[in-house]
Design a protein around this motif. Structure first.
Motif, short mmCIF file in Angstrom:
data_model
loop_
_atom_site.label_atom_id
_atom_site.label_comp_id
_atom_site.label_asym_id
_atom_site.label_seq_id
_atom_site.Cartn_x
_atom_site.Cartn_y
_atom_site.Cartn_z
N GLY A 25 0.69 -1.28 -0.01
CA GLY A 25 0.14 0.05 0.30
C GLY A 25 0.58 1.35 0.15
N PHE A 26 2.13 0.92 1.02
CA PHE A 26 2.95 2.06 0.62
C PHE A 26 3.54 2.52 -0.15
CE2 PHE A 26 7.22 3.91 1.02
CZ PHE A 26 6.81 5.29 2.00
N VAL A 27 4.11 1.59 -1.46
CA VAL A 27 4.37 1.57 -2.22
C VAL A 27 3.83 2.43 -3.36
CG1 VAL A 27 5.77 0.27 -3.88
CG2 VAL A 27 6.48 -0.22 -1.95
N PHE A 28 2.23 1.79 -3.42
CA PHE A 28 1.79 1.94 -4.53
C PHE A 28 1.51 3.55 -4.25
CE2 PHE A 28 0.71 -1.99 -5.68
CZ PHE A 28 0.37 -1.92 -7.08
N THR A 34 3.82 9.79 -6.76
CA THR A 34 4.40 11.08 -8.16
C THR A 34 4.06 11.16 -9.50
OG1 THR A 34 6.42 9.42 -6.49
CG2 THR A 34 6.58 10.47 -8.91
N MET A 35 3.31 10.15 -9.93
CA MET A 35 3.15 10.31 -11.72
C MET A 35 1.75 11.27 -10.99
SD MET A 35 4.04 7.91 -13.14
CE MET A 35 5.59 8.11 -12.07
N ARG A 36 1.17 11.56 -10.91
CA ARG A 36 0.56 12.69 -10.43
C ARG A 36 0.71 13.88 -10.36
NH1 ARG A 36 -4.48 14.01 -5.86
NH2 ARG A 36 -5.20 15.93 -7.48
N ALA A 37 1.85 14.50 -9.29
CA ALA A 37 2.72 15.16 -9.49
C ALA A 37 3.81 15.83 -10.44
CB ALA A 37 3.89 15.15 -7.98
N VAL A 38 4.30 14.43 -11.44
CA VAL A 38 5.21 14.07 -12.36
C VAL A 38 4.44 14.49 -13.69
CG1 VAL A 38 6.80 13.45 -13.75
CG2 VAL A 38 6.92 13.21 -11.28
N GLY A 39 2.60 14.75 -13.68
CA GLY A 39 2.33 13.92 -14.70
C GLY A 39 0.97 15.29 -14.94
N GLY A 40 1.37 16.32 -14.66
CA GLY A 40 0.55 17.52 -14.62
C GLY A 40 1.05 18.00 -15.33
N THR A 41 -0.23 18.77 -15.62
CA THR A 41 0.35 20.02 -17.00
C THR A 41 1.73 20.36 -17.37
OG1 THR A 41 -0.54 22.10 -16.50
CG2 THR A 41 -1.98 20.15 -17.64
N ASP A 42 2.61 20.31 -18.50
CA ASP A 42 3.55 20.80 -17.56
C ASP A 42 3.24 22.43 -18.75
OD1 ASP A 42 6.48 22.11 -17.81
OD2 ASP A 42 7.31 20.13 -18.87
N GLU A 43 3.88 23.20 -18.14
CA GLU A 43 3.08 25.05 -19.23
C GLU A 43 4.95 25.08 -19.95
OE1 GLU A 43 3.90 28.25 -16.26
OE2 GLU A 43 1.91 27.26 -14.96
N LEU A 44 6.03 24.51 -19.80
CA LEU A 44 6.25 24.94 -20.40
C LEU A 44 6.76 23.94 -22.42
CD1 LEU A 44 9.79 26.08 -21.26
CD2 LEU A 44 10.31 24.00 -20.38
N GLN A 45 5.90 22.55 -21.67
CA GLN A 45 5.96 21.33 -22.88
C GLN A 45 4.41 22.35 -23.65
OE1 GLN A 45 7.13 18.80 -23.83
NE2 GLN A 45 5.55 19.08 -25.82
#
Length: 68
Positions: A25-28, A34-45
Motif C-alpha cells: 500500500g505504501f509503495v503504490f 509521484t505520477m500525479r505530481a510529475v504527470g501534471g500539465t507542463d507549462e513549458l511543453q
C-alpha cells in the motif's frame, strides 16, 4: 503500545501478510503520488507546442513563390 501487543499475538503468516500489505500500500501510494505530481500539465511543453503550431502555420506563407 497496545497495537504492538495485538500484533504480537497474531500468527507468523498473518504478521507477514499484514506487513506485506502495508508495504505494498505504501509503495503504490508513493507511485501514484509521484505520477500525479510529475504527470501534471507542463507549462513549458504547452508553450513549445504553441510555438511549433505557429511555426507550421507561418512556414507555408514564407515558402510560397510570389505571383508575378
Amino acid at each position: 503500545m497496545s497495537g504492538i501487543i495485538g500484533f504480537r499475538s497474531l500468527a507468523p503468516k498473518t504478521k507477514n501478510l499484514v506487513v506485506a500489505g502495508s508495504l505494498t500500500g505504501f509503495v503504490f501510494g508513493v507511485y501514484f503520488y509521484t505520477m500525479r505530481a510529475v504527470g501534471g500539465t507542463d507549462e513549458l511543453q504547452i508553450a513549445i507546442d504553441k510555438f511549433e503550431d505557429q511555426k507550421h502555420t507561418t512556414e507555408p506563407e514564407a515558402t510560397l513563390a510570389p505571383k508575378a
